[in-house]
Design a protein around this motif. Structure first.
Motif, PDB file in Angstrom:
ATOM      1  N   ALA A  17       0.860  -1.187   0.000  1.00 32.79           N
ATOM      2  CA  ALA A  17       0.000   0.000   0.000  1.00 32.79           C
ATOM      3  C   ALA A  17       0.894   1.235   0.000  1.00 32.79           C
ATOM      4  O   ALA A  17       2.100   1.165   0.253  1.00 32.79           O
ATOM      5  N   LEU A  18       0.289   2.369  -0.317  1.00 31.30           N
ATOM      6  CA  LEU A  18       1.047   3.619  -0.366  1.00 31.30           C
ATOM      7  C   LEU A  18       0.083   4.738   0.011  1.00 31.30           C
ATOM      8  O   LEU A  18      -1.079   4.701  -0.380  1.00 31.30           O
ATOM      9  N   GLY A  19       0.544   5.700   0.799  1.00 36.74           N
ATOM     10  CA  GLY A  19      -0.308   6.849   1.122  1.00 36.74           C
ATOM     11  C   GLY A  19      -0.612   6.907   2.598  1.00 36.74           C
ATOM     12  O   GLY A  19       0.079   7.578   3.354  1.00 36.74           O
ATOM     13  N   THR A  20      -1.647   6.197   3.018  1.00 31.95           N
ATOM     14  CA  THR A  20      -1.999   6.119   4.435  1.00 31.95           C
ATOM     15  C   THR A  20      -1.988   4.648   4.828  1.00 31.95           C
ATOM     16  O   THR A  20      -2.782   3.859   4.323  1.00 31.95           O
ATOM     17  N   ILE A  21      -1.029   4.265   5.699  1.00 34.81           N
ATOM     18  CA  ILE A  21      -0.851   2.855   6.066  1.00 34.81           C
ATOM     19  C   ILE A  21      -0.807   2.753   7.592  1.00 34.81           C
ATOM     20  O   ILE A  21       0.256   2.585   8.191  1.00 34.81           O
ATOM     21  N   PRO A  22      -1.977   2.885   8.240  1.00 33.52           N
ATOM     22  CA  PRO A  22      -1.974   2.881   9.705  1.00 33.52           C
ATOM     23  C   PRO A  22      -1.668   1.515  10.305  1.00 33.52           C
ATOM     24  O   PRO A  22      -1.412   1.412  11.507  1.00 33.52           O
ATOM     25  N   GLU A  23      -1.678   0.446   9.474  1.00 34.39           N
ATOM     26  CA  GLU A  23      -1.489  -0.902  10.022  1.00 34.39           C
ATOM     27  C   GLU A  23      -0.023  -1.311  10.091  1.00 34.39           C
ATOM     28  O   GLU A  23       0.283  -2.410  10.529  1.00 34.39           O
ATOM     29  N   LEU A  24       0.909  -0.445   9.633  1.00 37.56           N
ATOM     30  CA  LEU A  24       2.328  -0.804   9.692  1.00 37.56           C
ATOM     31  C   LEU A  24       3.141   0.306  10.351  1.00 37.56           C
ATOM     32  O   LEU A  24       2.942   1.486  10.072  1.00 37.56           O
ATOM     33  N   SER A  25       4.089  -0.115  11.202  1.00 42.36           N
ATOM     34  CA  SER A  25       5.064   0.812  11.775  1.00 42.36           C
ATOM     35  C   SER A  25       6.175   1.021  10.765  1.00 42.36           C
ATOM     36  O   SER A  25       6.209   0.383   9.705  1.00 42.36           O
ATOM     37  N   GLY A 110       5.557   8.588   7.528  1.00 47.43           N
ATOM     38  CA  GLY A 110       5.594  10.046   7.544  1.00 47.43           C
ATOM     39  C   GLY A 110       4.266  10.666   7.903  1.00 47.43           C
ATOM     40  O   GLY A 110       4.214  11.747   8.488  1.00 47.43           O
ATOM     41  N   ARG A 111       3.184   9.975   7.528  1.00 44.63           N
ATOM     42  CA  ARG A 111       1.843  10.509   7.725  1.00 44.63           C
ATOM     43  C   ARG A 111       1.242  10.021   9.047  1.00 44.63           C
ATOM     44  O   ARG A 111       0.782  10.806   9.856  1.00 44.63           O
ATOM     45  N   SER A 112       1.317   8.704   9.264  1.00 44.42           N
ATOM     46  CA  SER A 112       0.707   8.136  10.476  1.00 44.42           C
ATOM     47  C   SER A 112       1.642   8.227  11.682  1.00 44.42           C
ATOM     48  O   SER A 112       1.183   8.165  12.825  1.00 44.42           O
ATOM     49  N   ARG A 113       2.966   8.391  11.435  1.00 45.62           N
ATOM     50  CA  ARG A 113       3.979   8.548  12.486  1.00 45.62           C
ATOM     51  C   ARG A 113       3.942   7.402  13.490  1.00 45.62           C
ATOM     52  O   ARG A 113       3.972   7.624  14.706  1.00 45.62           O
ATOM     53  N   ILE A 114       3.898   6.138  12.992  1.00 44.92           N
ATOM     54  CA  ILE A 114       3.898   4.976  13.876  1.00 44.92           C
ATOM     55  C   ILE A 114       5.337   4.493  14.053  1.00 44.92           C
ATOM     56  O   ILE A 114       5.961   4.020  13.108  1.00 44.92           O
ATOM     57  N   ALA A 115       5.850   4.615  15.277  1.00 48.88           N
ATOM     58  CA  ALA A 115       7.242   4.246  15.594  1.00 48.88           C
ATOM     59  C   ALA A 115       8.206   4.857  14.590  1.00 48.88           C
ATOM     60  O   ALA A 115       9.091   4.199  14.059  1.00 48.88           O
ATOM     61  N   ALA A 116       8.005   6.133  14.311  1.00 44.11           N
ATOM     62  CA  ALA A 116       8.793   6.819  13.294  1.00 44.11           C
ATOM     63  C   ALA A 116      10.067   7.389  13.899  1.00 44.11           C
ATOM     64  O   ALA A 116      10.206   7.506  15.115  1.00 44.11           O
ATOM     65  N   MET A 117      11.000   7.745  13.014  1.00 47.98           N
ATOM     66  CA  MET A 117      12.235   8.398  13.452  1.00 47.98           C
ATOM     67  C   MET A 117      11.907   9.755  14.069  1.00 47.98           C
ATOM     68  O   MET A 117      11.106  10.499  13.519  1.00 47.98           O
ATOM     69  N   PRO A 118      12.544  10.101  15.189  1.00 57.00           N
ATOM     70  CA  PRO A 118      12.273  11.410  15.788  1.00 57.00           C
ATOM     71  C   PRO A 118      12.831  12.539  14.938  1.00 57.00           C
ATOM     72  O   PRO A 118      13.801  12.355  14.220  1.00 57.00           O
ATOM     73  N   ARG A 119      12.157  13.691  14.983  1.00 55.98           N
ATOM     74  CA  ARG A 119      12.652  14.863  14.259  1.00 55.98           C
ATOM     75  C   ARG A 119      13.010  15.921  15.300  1.00 55.98           C
ATOM     76  O   ARG A 119      12.144  16.579  15.846  1.00 55.98           O
ATOM     77  N   LEU A 120      14.287  16.045  15.594  1.00 54.70           N
ATOM     78  CA  LEU A 120      14.715  16.960  16.635  1.00 54.70           C
ATOM     79  C   LEU A 120      15.774  17.910  16.095  1.00 54.70           C
ATOM     80  O   LEU A 120      16.609  17.521  15.298  1.00 54.70           O
ATOM     81  N   LEU A 206       3.704  16.086  -0.637  1.00 55.00           N
ATOM     82  CA  LEU A 206       2.789  15.343   0.200  1.00 55.00           C
ATOM     83  C   LEU A 206       3.521  14.875   1.456  1.00 55.00           C
ATOM     84  O   LEU A 206       4.747  14.938   1.529  1.00 55.00           O
ATOM     85  N   VAL A 207       2.747  14.397   2.424  1.00 57.92           N
ATOM     86  CA  VAL A 207       3.325  13.692   3.570  1.00 57.92           C
ATOM     87  C   VAL A 207       2.570  12.367   3.679  1.00 57.92           C
ATOM     88  O   VAL A 207       1.380  12.350   3.989  1.00 57.92           O
ATOM     89  N   THR A 208       3.257  11.269   3.380  1.00 58.16           N
ATOM     90  CA  THR A 208       2.592   9.974   3.254  1.00 58.16           C
ATOM     91  C   THR A 208       3.337   8.885   4.018  1.00 58.16           C
ATOM     92  O   THR A 208       4.429   9.101   4.521  1.00 58.16           O
ATOM     93  N   ASP A 209       2.714   7.711   4.056  1.00 59.80           N
ATOM     94  CA  ASP A 209       3.363   6.495   4.553  1.00 59.80           C
ATOM     95  C   ASP A 209       3.753   5.647   3.353  1.00 59.80           C
ATOM     96  O   ASP A 209       3.021   5.609   2.353  1.00 59.80           O
ATOM     97  N   GLY A 210       4.872   4.947   3.478  1.00 55.56           N
ATOM     98  CA  GLY A 210       5.227   4.047   2.390  1.00 55.56           C
ATOM     99  C   GLY A 210       6.666   3.603   2.494  1.00 55.56           C
ATOM    100  O   GLY A 210       7.384   3.937   3.452  1.00 55.56           O
ATOM    101  N   GLY A 211       7.096   2.865   1.505  1.00 50.78           N
ATOM    102  CA  GLY A 211       8.473   2.392   1.480  1.00 50.78           C
ATOM    103  C   GLY A 211       8.783   1.785   0.138  1.00 50.78           C
ATOM    104  O   GLY A 211       7.924   1.698  -0.746  1.00 50.78           O
ATOM    105  N   GLY A 212      10.035   1.400  -0.002  1.00 53.21           N
ATOM    106  CA  GLY A 212      10.470   0.775  -1.243  1.00 53.21           C
ATOM    107  C   GLY A 212      11.768   0.045  -0.984  1.00 53.21           C
ATOM    108  O   GLY A 212      12.447   0.292   0.024  1.00 53.21           O
ATOM    109  N   ALA A 213      12.103  -0.864  -1.874  1.00 50.34           N
ATOM    110  CA  ALA A 213      13.357  -1.610  -1.722  1.00 50.34           C
ATOM    111  C   ALA A 213      13.921  -1.948  -3.091  1.00 50.34           C
ATOM    112  O   ALA A 213      13.182  -2.072  -4.068  1.00 50.34           O
ATOM    113  N   LEU A 214      15.246  -2.052  -3.124  1.00 47.52           N
ATOM    114  CA  LEU A 214      15.972  -2.402  -4.343  1.00 47.52           C
ATOM    115  C   LEU A 214      16.930  -3.544  -4.009  1.00 47.52           C
ATOM    116  O   LEU A 214      17.449  -3.617  -2.881  1.00 47.52           O
ATOM    117  N   ILE A 215      17.189  -4.403  -4.983  1.00 49.39           N
ATOM    118  CA  ILE A 215      18.210  -5.441  -4.827  1.00 49.39           C
ATOM    119  C   ILE A 215      19.205  -5.297  -5.971  1.00 49.39           C
ATOM    120  O   ILE A 215      18.819  -5.257  -7.141  1.00 49.39           O
TER     121      ILE A 215
END
Ligand SMILES: [Zn+2]
Lengths: 382, 147
Positions: A17-25, A110-120, A206-215
């Motif tokens: 999923a991409l955009g709003t993903i409240p079910e994943l940290s 980025g959007r749901s901020r679930i166990a996200a990196m702190p911004r200090l 935008l400010v969204t939830d998501g991720g990606g990976a490369l091999i």
């Protein structure tokens, strides 16, 4: 130097999923993207012996979570273009024999901020002492700082800067996964809510939830794997300053110029060879700086180039064909998504496919013009 | 949607914390002086932000000197959302000092509008006391040129 095309991308995927993903940290987004990329490449976690992800302690978090035993690790964290640097570093590591199969992951809530990196902001740093006391509040206030000087120097209009968002929305309309797909006009942009003059909300990412990976692996091994290989032809990287107020030239990014020139030199290509271009667009001015600093147009020519629809669907230089950070997605570190779109275009699987695209240049920014990474990709080994 | 949810800091306006390498600058602003550094080995070229060596050549033989306080408005944004310690809309500016260096600041005694904030307008430094230890270098339209 690594021979252009010696190393290839053998797996590439975004989160399911991409955009709003409240079910994943955040770590869950890393893993979802990684498992999708492993599946794309026909590999298992135990096949991975090199790992790159952004930030403090992230490589060990991701390695442990996914059950990977890396013998090469890169935690380079220079902002949203870190993934371009990971690709460059991984290619060098594979060529040097440090490892064989590198996994690069990104996940950001980025959007749901679930166990996200702190911004200090650390108040004793130079930015904490000489920028923070004057009221900046994150990238929307800092990134546009050079824009008025750029506009005055080159006579760029507000309408031209609005066109960047309009054209990218046209690309996004062709992409089912884009966050925003409804067409917008220059008037819509110029009447949208003011965030930090001269930029309005439709000129900010935008400010969204998501991720990606490369091999990444050797070109030889990639040809034995199920996905169509995308070859790394060249790459470049640089940093300038963590303080946007201290960039040497407000009309041009030194980091862009250094990274871009090195990537073109390594790949041995000319601008006319480029079929497809991604320029990290956290804000509407970045494609202007990118087009000029990478040398696709002369200084001061980018705004007219975009307004005249050269980068729009049907134009001669398709740019940000997923809709970009302005309309597709922007988790906070968008560079991974720019790379994913370059890979899709070169595999021939992009929703807004550029017919016959053979060479794609993918250019990223980190921080507020603080860092840069450029990767030249091709679907032939060069 | 396109906004950053977390403020960089919460509550109080961000207060700079001087380090040993920057203490002289903050001692200067508290005394009403804008102090820069320059390198005699580089023809006396001024630099900022403070550090105990020249970023042009690496020499540690650098001098502190008082800047004229004259500057021009180099670039800015006008922030339209609330931030700790600020009332929107407010301009966050970069000024270019007569000595050639640039610094971030706020523009006082001037409407916070694109019409009033004209690029290259002449400015002069003014110091705003935050507390006993810190005064911030702010700028205002130079006398006789007030918008
Ligand atoms: Zn020097």
């Amino acid at each position: 130097m690594i021979r252009p095309g010696a190393i290839a991308i053998a797996g590439a995927a975004e989160t399911t999923a991409l955009g709003t993903i409240p079910e994943l940290s955040e770590i869950g987004l890393h893993a979802d993207a990684a498992l999708n990329a492993l599946s794309d490449a026909g590999l298992r976690p135990r096949d991975i012996d090199g790992l790159a992800c952004v930030g403090p302690m992230r490589p060990q978090m991701v390695a442990h979570y996914l059950g990977i035993i890396p013998k090469w690790v890169d935690g380079t964290a220079v902002g949203g273009c870190s993934f371009m640097l990971h690709v460059r570093h991984a290619a060098a590591a594979i060529a040097a024999g440090y490892c064989s199969n590198v996994l690069i992951t990104h996940g950001e809530s980025g959007r749901s901020r679930i166990a996200a990196m702190p911004r200090l902001a650390e108040p004793g740093t130079l930015a904490g002492q000489f920028e923070a006391p004057f009221g900046p509040l994150g990238p929307p206030t800092l990134f546009p700082m050079p824009v008025l000087r750029f506009m005055k120097t080159y006579g760029v209009t507000h309408e031209q800067l609005a066109m960047v968002a309009v054209v990218q929305r046209e690309w996004a309309a062709r992409n089912p996964r884009a966050f925003h797909r409804d067409p917008i006009t220059v008037a819509d942009v110029l009447n949208s809510r003011m965030i930090a003059y001269p930029f309005r909300v439709l000129q900010c990412c935008l400010v969204t939830d998501g991720g990606g990976a490369l091999i990444l692996t050797t070109a030889e091994r990639a040809r034995d794997l199920p996905a169509r290989p995308v070859y790394i032809l060249g790459s470049g990287e640089s940093v300038e300053t963590p303080m946007v107020s201290q960039m040497a030239d407000f009309t041009s990014s030194r980091a862009f110029r250094v990274a871009g020139q090195e990537a073109f030199r390594m790949a041995g290509i000319a601008h006319g060879d480029v079929d497809h271009l991604m320029i990290y667009d956290a804000f509407a001015h970045l494609p202007l700086y990118g087009l000029e600093d990478l040398g696709f147009v002369g200084r001061g020519e980018a705004a007219g180039f975009i307004a005249e629809r050269n980068t729009a669907p049907g134009g001669k230089l398709p740019l940000n064909t997923n809709g970009g950070g302005l309309s597709y997605t922007h988790t906070g570190m968008y560079g991974m998504f720019a790379l994913q779109e370059s890979v899709r275009q070169l595999r021939g699987t992009a929703p807004a496919q550029v017919p016959g695209a053979k060479i794609s240049v993918c250019h990223g920014v980190g921080g507020m013009f603080a860092a840069s990474g450029t990767v030249v990709l091709g679907n032939e080994p060069g | 949607m396109s906004t950053i949810k977390d403020p960089v800091t919460k509550g109080q306006p961000p207060r700079p914390v001087p380090t040993p390498e920057t203490q002289h600058f903050w001692d200067g602003t508290r005394a009403g002086k804008l102090l820069l550094q320059r390198c005699p080995d580089c023809g006396g070229k001024a630099y900022f932000p403070p550090r105990p060596f020249c970023p042009g050549c690496g020499s540690r033989r650098v001098e502190v000197f008082q800047a004229s306080g004259r500057a021009r408005l180099y670039s800015y944004v006008i922030h339209h959302r609330p931030a700790p310690g600020f009332t929107p809309p407010y301009a966050i500016a970069v000024v270019e000092l007569e000595e050639g260096v640039r610094m971030m600041t706020n523009i006082l005694d001037c409407p916070q509008t694109p019409e009033a904030l004209e690029l290259d307008m002449p400015l002069e430094v003014v110091f705003t006391r935050l507390d006993d230890a810190i005064a911030l270098p702010h700028f205002r339209p130079a006398k006789g040129t007030r918008a």
